[in-house]
Motif scaffolding. Structure first.
Motif, mmCIF file in Angstrom:
data_model
loop_
_atom_site.group_PDB
_atom_site.id
_atom_site.type_symbol
_atom_site.label_atom_id
_atom_site.label_comp_id
_atom_site.label_asym_id
_atom_site.label_seq_id
_atom_site.Cartn_x
_atom_site.Cartn_y
_atom_site.Cartn_z
ATOM 1 N N ASP A 274 30.939 -71.966 62.214
ATOM 2 C CA ASP A 274 32.256 -71.748 61.603
ATOM 3 C C ASP A 274 32.767 -73.005 60.903
ATOM 4 O O ASP A 274 33.557 -72.915 59.964
ATOM 5 N N HIS A 275 32.313 -74.171 61.392
ATOM 6 C CA HIS A 275 32.765 -75.431 60.799
ATOM 7 C C HIS A 275 31.760 -75.967 59.781
ATOM 8 O O HIS A 275 31.756 -77.158 59.465
ATOM 9 N N LYS A 276 30.918 -75.114 59.248
ATOM 10 C CA LYS A 276 29.924 -75.510 58.248
ATOM 11 C C LYS A 276 30.592 -76.204 57.056
ATOM 12 O O LYS A 276 31.734 -75.903 56.703
ATOM 13 N N SER A 277 29.862 -77.110 56.430
ATOM 14 C CA SER A 277 30.387 -77.851 55.289
ATOM 15 C C SER A 277 30.946 -76.927 54.213
ATOM 16 O O SER A 277 30.321 -75.936 53.833
ATOM 17 N N THR A 278 32.126 -77.275 53.717
ATOM 18 C CA THR A 278 32.739 -76.547 52.607
ATOM 19 C C THR A 278 32.458 -77.233 51.269
ATOM 20 O O THR A 278 32.955 -76.787 50.233
ATOM 21 N N HIS A 279 31.685 -78.312 51.301
ATOM 22 C CA HIS A 279 31.346 -79.057 50.085
ATOM 23 C C HIS A 279 29.868 -78.828 49.755
ATOM 24 O O HIS A 279 28.995 -79.358 50.455
ATOM 25 N N PRO A 280 29.562 -78.044 48.752
ATOM 26 C CA PRO A 280 28.154 -77.760 48.418
ATOM 27 C C PRO A 280 27.349 -79.032 48.218
ATOM 28 O O PRO A 280 27.778 -79.960 47.524
ATOM 29 N N GLY A 281 26.172 -79.058 48.840
ATOM 30 C CA GLY A 281 25.267 -80.189 48.662
ATOM 31 C C GLY A 281 25.612 -81.424 49.458
ATOM 32 O O GLY A 281 24.969 -82.466 49.292
ATOM 33 N N VAL A 282 26.607 -81.345 50.328
ATOM 34 C CA VAL A 282 27.007 -82.488 51.148
ATOM 35 C C VAL A 282 27.208 -82.002 52.575
ATOM 36 O O VAL A 282 27.835 -80.956 52.794
ATOM 37 N N MET A 283 26.675 -82.745 53.548
ATOM 38 C CA MET A 283 26.876 -82.358 54.947
ATOM 39 C C MET A 283 26.762 -83.577 55.855
ATOM 40 O O MET A 283 26.180 -84.595 55.498
ATOM 41 N N HIS A 284 27.311 -83.431 57.049
ATOM 42 C CA HIS A 284 27.158 -84.448 58.088
ATOM 43 C C HIS A 284 25.861 -84.156 58.834
ATOM 44 O O HIS A 284 25.842 -83.496 59.864
ATOM 45 N N ALA A 285 24.763 -84.688 58.296
ATOM 46 C CA ALA A 285 23.447 -84.439 58.871
ATOM 47 C C ALA A 285 22.969 -85.570 59.768
ATOM 48 O O ALA A 285 21.831 -85.576 60.212
ATOM 49 N N CYS A 286 23.859 -86.533 60.034
ATOM 50 C CA CYS A 286 23.477 -87.671 60.877
ATOM 51 C C CYS A 286 24.451 -87.871 62.037
ATOM 52 O O CYS A 286 24.290 -88.784 62.835
ATOM 53 N N GLY A 287 25.487 -87.045 62.099
ATOM 54 C CA GLY A 287 26.409 -87.115 63.226
ATOM 55 C C GLY A 287 27.546 -88.103 63.090
ATOM 56 O O GLY A 287 28.235 -88.406 64.064
ATOM 57 N N HIS A 288 27.782 -88.607 61.876
ATOM 58 C CA HIS A 288 28.865 -89.566 61.715
ATOM 59 C C HIS A 288 30.221 -88.942 61.977
ATOM 60 O O HIS A 288 31.172 -89.649 62.339
ATOM 61 N N ASP A 289 30.320 -87.624 61.786
ATOM 62 C CA ASP A 289 31.550 -86.926 62.160
ATOM 63 C C ASP A 289 31.804 -87.064 63.659
ATOM 64 O O ASP A 289 32.939 -87.279 64.107
ATOM 65 N N GLY A 290 30.737 -86.984 64.452
ATOM 66 C CA GLY A 290 30.862 -87.167 65.898
ATOM 67 C C GLY A 290 31.165 -88.601 66.278
ATOM 68 O O GLY A 290 31.963 -88.867 67.182
ATOM 69 N N HIS A 291 30.539 -89.552 65.583
ATOM 70 C CA HIS A 291 30.782 -90.967 65.888
ATOM 71 C C HIS A 291 32.237 -91.329 65.628
ATOM 72 O O HIS A 291 32.878 -92.009 66.440
#
Length: 391
Positions: free
Chosen positions: A90-107
Motif C-alpha cells: 500500500d505504501h509503494k512508491s508514487t514516483h515512477p522510476g524512483v524507490m527506496h530500495a536500500c532502506g534509507h526510509d527505515g534508517h
C-alpha cells in the motif's frame, strides 16, 4: 503493567511505521530530498531540538544539548534510488522510476525514533547530534556534508551509523573493528586508434583488439599483482565502440570499478591500470587516455567504538544476536568520509536471511526493525555520554 508497556510499545511502533511508509511512498533522489528533509526538520523541531538545515543542500542536523559533557553524532541517510518498484504494498512508491530500495526510509525513521526517546531522558550530560544525510547513493553526500563544515559546526567525539542488512537474521547485529565496507573508485580508458575498412585491417590501428586485450589484462592486476590476502575487485563494466559491421572504429571506451579495503592496495591498483593500458597501447600502436576517480574510501571502524557498539547491542539483545567477526562487504558507503575525521562505527542490522537484497526492485524495509534500530541508536548515545572516554 505489562499490558500497558505492550500498548505503549505498539503505539510507538505504529507511529514509526506511519512515518516510514510515508517516506517510502515519496522517495527522492540524491540532493533532491526536499520533502524528506522537511519531514525530518519539522519532527525535530516538534521535539524541541535545535535544527540546522542546508549542509549538502538538503542535509538536516538536530542537536540535543544537556549541559557539559561529550558529544556524539548519530547518522542516517535519506535518499532513494532510480529503480522502478516491483512490489505491491500500500505504501509503494508514487514516483515512477524512483524507490527506496536500500532502506534509507527505515534508517531515517529509526533515527527520528531515537530522537523521540532521547528527548525524554533527564539523565543525560552532553550533546547528541542527529545527522540526516542526503545523497549516499553514488553522489557522496557524506563527503559534501563534511566539506560544508559538518564536523566543524557540530563537533563529535565519535559518530555511529546503522544500516539494515539482508542476509543476516532479522534483529541480529553485526559490527567489528576494522573494515566493514570497501572503497569505491571508477576508471575510464579511452583507446584511440586509427579506423578503416574491416576488410583491410592492416591499414588501421585497431582499438577493438587493443581494448579486448586490455580487458583481459586488467583482470590479472588483482590475481597477479595484489597479495591474495588483501581483498580487491576490479570489474570492467562498459565497452563502447564501433557503429557498423564493416568499419574498424577510431576509438573504444572502457569503464569499470575498483573496490578494496587497503589504501596501499588502492594506490597500487590505480598505478597498475595506467601501466597496463600504456603497455598494451604501445604493443598495438594505439593511444590510451586513462582517468581514475577516487570515490568513497573504505569504511573502517575504529576499535574502541566498534567494541563499544557491540557491547551495547549485547546488553540489549543478548550475545547470541551480536556478531563481531565476519567478512566485510565489497559494497561501499560514504559514512566513510565521516570516519576519516572522527572515530566511530558502522553497524549492520540484520533484515532477514531471506529478505530481498539491497538495490532490488522487490526490496522493502522490514518494519519489525524500527524499534530495534531506534533502541540501539538511543542506547548507544546514552551510554556514550555516560561512559566516554572509558567506552
Amino acid at each position: 503493567m505489562a499490558d500497558d508497556l505492550s500498548s505503549a510499545l505498539q503505539a510507538r511502533r505504529q507511529n514509526l511505521i506511519k512515518i516510514r511508509h510515508d517516506i517510502h511512498a515519496h522517495p527522492e533522489l540524491a540532493f533532491e530530498e526536499h520533502r524528506t528533509s522537511d519531514i525530518v526538520a519539522a519532527r525535530l523541531s516538534e521535539l524541541g531540538l535545535s535544527v540546522h538545515r542546508g549542509l549538502a543542500g538538503t542535509g538536516v542536523v538536530g542537536t540535543l544539548k544537556r549541559g557539559d559533557g561529550p558529544s556524539i553524532g548519530l547518522r542516517a541517510d535519506m535518499d532513494a534510488l532510480p529503480i522502478e518498484e516491483a512490489g505491491a504494498a500500500d505504501h509503494k512508491s508514487t514516483h515512477p522510476g524512483v524507490m527506496h530500495a536500500c532502506g534509507h526510509d527505515g534508517h531515517t525513521t529509526m533515527l527520528l525514533g531515537a530522537a523521540e526517546e532521547l528527548v525524554k531522558r533527564d539523565d543525560l550530560a552532553g550533546t547528541i547530534h542527529f545527522i540526516f544525510q542526503p545523497a549516499e547513493e553514488n553522489a557522496g553526500g557524506g563527503r559534501v556534508m563534511v566539506e560544508d563544515g559538518l564536523l566543524r559546526l557540530f563537533p563529535c567525539d565519535a559518530v555511529f551509523a546503522l544500516h539494515n542488512w539482508p542476509g543476516v537474521a532479522a534483529g541480529h547485529i553485526a559490527v567489528q573493528p576494522g573494515p566493514m565496507m570497501a572503497s569505491f573508485d571508477t576508471f575510464t580508458v579511452e583507446v584511440k586508434g586509427y579506423g578503416g575498412h574491416a576488410a583491410m585491417p592492416e591499414k588501421a590501428h585497431d582499438p577493438i583488439v587493443a581494448a579486448a586485450e586490455l580487458v583481459l589484462s586488467l583482470q590479472t592486476i588483482v590475481s597477479r599483482k595484489i597479495d591474495p590476502q588483501d581483498p580487491a575487485v576490479l570489474s570492467v563494466t562498459q565497452i563502447k565502440g564501433g557503429e557498423t559491421f564493416n568499419v574498424i572504429p577510431d576509438q573504444v571506451d572502457l569503464k569499470g570499478t575498483v573496490r578494496c579495503f587497503s589504501p596501499d592496495v588502492r594506490s597500487k591498483i590505480k598505478a597498475e591500470i595506467e601501466k597496463t593500458a600504456s603497455a598494451i597501447a604501445s604493443a598495438h600502436s594505439v593511444e590510451t587516455v586513462t582517468q581514475y576517480t577516487e570515490g568513497y574510501p573504505s569504511t573502517i571502524n575504529t576499535e574502541a567504538e566498534a567494541r563499544f557498539a557491540a557491547n551495547v547491542a549485547r546488553s540489549l539483545f543478548g550475545s547470541d544476536k551480536v556478531m563481531t567477526s565476519f567478512r566485510p562487504s565489497m559494497a561501499s558507503e560514504d559514512f566513510s568520509f565521516m570516519l576519516q575525521h572522527v572515530p566511530g562505527a558502522y553497524i549492520w542490522l540484520g533484515a532477514g536471511v531471506d529478505a530481498a537484497p539491497l538495490h532490488n526492485p522487490h526490496f522493502d524495509f522490514n518494519d519489525d526493525l524500527l524499534l530495534t534500530g531506534s533502541d540501539l541508536l538511543s542506547e548507544i548515545a546514552v551510554r556514550f555520554l555516560r561512559d566516554y572516554p572509558d567506552i
